[in-house]
Design a protein around this motif. Sequence first.
Motif, PDB file in Angstrom:
ATOM      1  N   PRO A 605       0.838  -1.205   0.000  1.00  0.00           N
ATOM      2  CA  PRO A 605       0.000   0.000   0.000  1.00  0.00           C
ATOM      3  C   PRO A 605       0.871   1.252   0.000  1.00  0.00           C
ATOM      4  O   PRO A 605       1.952   1.280   0.600  1.00  0.00           O
ATOM      5  N   VAL A 606       0.390   2.285  -0.703  1.00  0.00           N
ATOM      6  CA  VAL A 606       1.201   3.469  -0.963  1.00  0.00           C
ATOM      7  C   VAL A 606       1.671   4.182   0.317  1.00  0.00           C
ATOM      8  O   VAL A 606       2.743   4.798   0.337  1.00  0.00           O
ATOM      9  N   GLU A 607       0.924   4.044   1.434  1.00  0.00           N
ATOM     10  CA  GLU A 607       1.333   4.748   2.663  1.00  0.00           C
ATOM     11  C   GLU A 607       2.635   4.224   3.261  1.00  0.00           C
ATOM     12  O   GLU A 607       3.241   4.862   4.119  1.00  0.00           O
ATOM     13  N   VAL A 634       4.777   0.234  -6.351  1.00  0.00           N
ATOM     14  CA  VAL A 634       5.721  -0.822  -6.744  1.00  0.00           C
ATOM     15  C   VAL A 634       7.108  -0.199  -6.802  1.00  0.00           C
ATOM     16  O   VAL A 634       7.329   0.777  -7.536  1.00  0.00           O
ATOM     17  N   ILE A 635       8.005  -0.736  -5.989  1.00  0.00           N
ATOM     18  CA  ILE A 635       9.369  -0.192  -5.906  1.00  0.00           C
ATOM     19  C   ILE A 635      10.340  -1.216  -6.476  1.00  0.00           C
ATOM     20  O   ILE A 635      10.352  -2.369  -6.046  1.00  0.00           O
ATOM     21  N   ARG A 652       7.006  -7.724   6.145  1.00  0.00           N
ATOM     22  CA  ARG A 652       5.673  -8.022   6.709  1.00  0.00           C
ATOM     23  C   ARG A 652       5.416  -7.182   7.957  1.00  0.00           C
ATOM     24  O   ARG A 652       4.333  -6.661   8.153  1.00  0.00           O
ATOM     25  N   SER A 653       6.441  -7.036   8.799  1.00  0.00           N
ATOM     26  CA  SER A 653       6.225  -6.309  10.059  1.00  0.00           C
ATOM     27  C   SER A 653       5.992  -4.815   9.831  1.00  0.00           C
ATOM     28  O   SER A 653       5.174  -4.205  10.494  1.00  0.00           O
ATOM     29  N   LYS A 658       0.903  -6.575   4.612  1.00  0.00           N
ATOM     30  CA  LYS A 658       0.295  -6.239   3.306  1.00  0.00           C
ATOM     31  C   LYS A 658       1.328  -6.133   2.180  1.00  0.00           C
ATOM     32  O   LYS A 658       0.969  -5.939   1.022  1.00  0.00           O
ATOM     33  N   GLY A 659       2.613  -6.175   2.521  1.00  0.00           N
ATOM     34  CA  GLY A 659       3.652  -6.030   1.496  1.00  0.00           C
ATOM     35  C   GLY A 659       4.086  -7.369   0.918  1.00  0.00           C
ATOM     36  O   GLY A 659       4.115  -8.378   1.617  1.00  0.00           O
TER      37      GLY A 659
END
Length: 691
Positions: A605-607, A634-635, A652-653, A658-659
Motif C-alpha cells: 500500500p502506498v502509505e 511498486v518499488i 511483513r512487520s 500487506k507487502g
Amino acid sequence: MRNIGISAHIDSGKTTLTERILFFTGRIGAIHEVRGKDGVGAKMDFMELEREKGITIQSAATHCSWDGHAINIIDTPGHVDFTIEVERALRVLDGAILVLCSVAGVQSQSITVSRQMGRYNVPRIAFVNKCDRAGASPTKVIAGLRDKLKYNAAALQLPIGLEEHHRGVVDLLTREAIIFEGEHGETVTRGPVPPDLASATEAARAELVERVAEVDEALAELFLLGEPISANDLRAAIRRATLALTFVPVMMGSAYKNKGVHALLDGVIDYLPNPAEVKNVALDLEQGEAQIPLTCDPTLPLCGLAFKLEEGKYGQLTYLRIYQGTVRRGDTLFNVSDGKKVKVPRLVQMHANEMSDVPEGRAGDIVAMFGVECRSGTTFTDGKTKLSLSSMYVPEPVISLALKTKNREASANFSKALVRFVKEDPTFRVSTNEETSETIIAGMGELHLEIYVERMRREYNVDCEVGQPAVAFRETLRAKAPFDYLHKKQSGGSGQYGRVVGYVEPLEEGSKETFAFDNHMIGNNIPPEFLPAVEKGFVEALAKGALTGHPVTGVRVVLTDGAAHAVDSNELAFRLAAQGAFKQSFIAGKPTVLEPVMKVEVEAPVEYQGTIVGQLNQRKGSVANVDTREASVVIEAEVPLDNMFGYSTDLRSVTQGKGEFSMEYAKHAPTPKEKQDAMIAEHQKLAGKKK
C-alpha cells in the motif's frame, strides 16, 4: 493438437486459469481454489506443500480437448526460485499463454518469463486476468506490454464492465458481445455490442487492424486498398503474425469469476501453432553436429527429449516430448548421452498426479515413461539415427546452505534424497566442504532450498540441521598482470619440467564467458600435446581465489611463450606450472571480490512507501524505479543478496502483512571495501587455523 504452457509472475492466476480450462473442457467435474477452504485445493497443485503455501512449486502436465483439438497443458510456477520449471517447460512447448494481472500489469517475473519464451522462440497469447479486481485496467497492461516487453501487442477484445461490473468481453473480430453467466460462467451468450461501447469497439478494431497490417503483407494489402476486412481475414493474419513472433494477441477476463476462459481456449486453437508448424532441429552427432530439421511425422525415426523427471511410488517418471516418430510400450530406446539401450515398460499420459496408460505416443505428443533411468535433458532415439536435441539454459545457483542430519541412521535416506533432487532439478547442486566435511546444497533462493529441506523431512523422514545461508561470492581481476613461471622438480629418475609465459587480464565487461584461454605462442616451445594440460591447470587454479577462497571468474589467460624439457616435461608438470603462474599473477592483477546483486520488486500500500525505501537503503540497495498503481506502490531496486536474508519478515512487520516482494538474480558486482577487507581477514584466519 496444441502443446501450451501457462506462465506468469507469481500470484497472477495461472493455476486458477488452468483449473477453469480443465472444468470448461470437461476434464474435471468441480472447481477448487488454490488455497482451497474445502481442503481439496486446485487440481494442478497436488503437492501437499503447494496446497499449504498456496504457490506452484513444480510444473504439472495435463491434457484436455476443446472443439475437436487435443491440448497438452503445462502449468508452471511463478516464483523465480523455481525458474528451471518454466525453462524446461518452454523448451518443449509450441505455444504459451502469458498471464498478467490487470491491476499490477507487467511485473518483474513477467519480464523474466517473456525472456525465456523469446529464448525458445515460443509464440504467445497475453491474457489479462483479474478484470474483476478494483483498479483493473487492461489498457494500462497493454501499454506495459509495448513499453516494457517491446511487444507489438493489441487487444482482440474489449472488457464489458470492469471491477465488480465485469460481465464479459466484446470480440473485436466479429463485433459481438460475449457474456458469461451461470453459477460457473458456463452459459455463454453472443449478441450485439452494447451501444455505449460501439464507438470504442470500432476504434479498437481499427488499431488492431493497423498493428497486424504493419507485420502481415496480405492484410496490409487489403488495408491500403481500403477493402473491408472480414473476421476470417483478420483471424488468419493474426495467426500468421503470432506464429512469426511479430505480434502478440491480447485477450482478457477473470479466471476466478469464470469469465473470458472460453474465448481464450478459442484463441489457443486459432492463434497458437500445432506441432507440425514449429521448426525444430536436432544435431547429427555422426556429421559433426550438423543441424537436421525434424518433421512432426509419426512414421519417421524417433527423436524425443526427456525434459522433466519425477520420483514416484513406482520409480522414476520421465516426461518425454516426442518431436518425430512414435514410441510404443515395450519399445527399446537409445539414450544418446550414454549410448545405452533402455526398454519402455510403461507409457502414460499425465493429468497432474493422475496417470492413464496409453499404448503409444506419436510425434507432437507429451507422454511419461516409467522405469527409464536417465538425466533431465536426455535425447532418446530408436537407434536408427544419432541425433541430439540442444539442452536448455540452466542458470547458476546464487545461494547455498550447510546441511547435517540430526541422527546418523538417516544418512542413507539423506543421500538418496540428494541424489534424487539433483537428478530432477538442474539448478539444485550438492557439494562437500572439504574443510568442515559439511554437505552444501546450492540453489536459486531461500525458498528454493527451504522447500527441499522440507521435502526431505516429509518424503524421506530426514530431519536436518541447517547452517547459515551462504552467498555465491566470486573473485575477479581488474588489471592485466604478466606471469613467467617455471615448475622444476628433480628427485631421482625422471623429473618434472614446465615453463609458461604470458599474462592474465579481465574479460570485457558484459561478456557471457567466465573464462577464456588464448594461445598466442609462435612456434612449439610448448609441444601441442601439453597445451590442454596448461589450460586444465589454469581452470583448476580458478576454483579458489587468493583473497577469500571463492571461485575466480571473468578472466582471460593469454599464453605467449614457454619451455619444455625433452625428458622431464609431462602433462602434470605443465598443469602445476599453470597453477603456479596463476597464483603468481593473480595478486598483481588487482583482484577484487564480487557479490550477487538481486533485482528486487516490492509491492505494498502506498502509505508504506517511505518506510520500504528506507529499509532497502539500510540493506545497501539502490532504488531504480517507483511506480504508483491506484492505492499501491511498486518499488524496483537492486540489493546485494547477502543483505536480503530475513527481508520477508521485516517487510511483513512494517507493512502489517500487506507487502509482497519478489527478487531475481541481476548481476555480480564488486563488494564494498570494508566488507571485502573483513572477508579477507576471515579467510586468512581460517587458513591460519588450518595450518
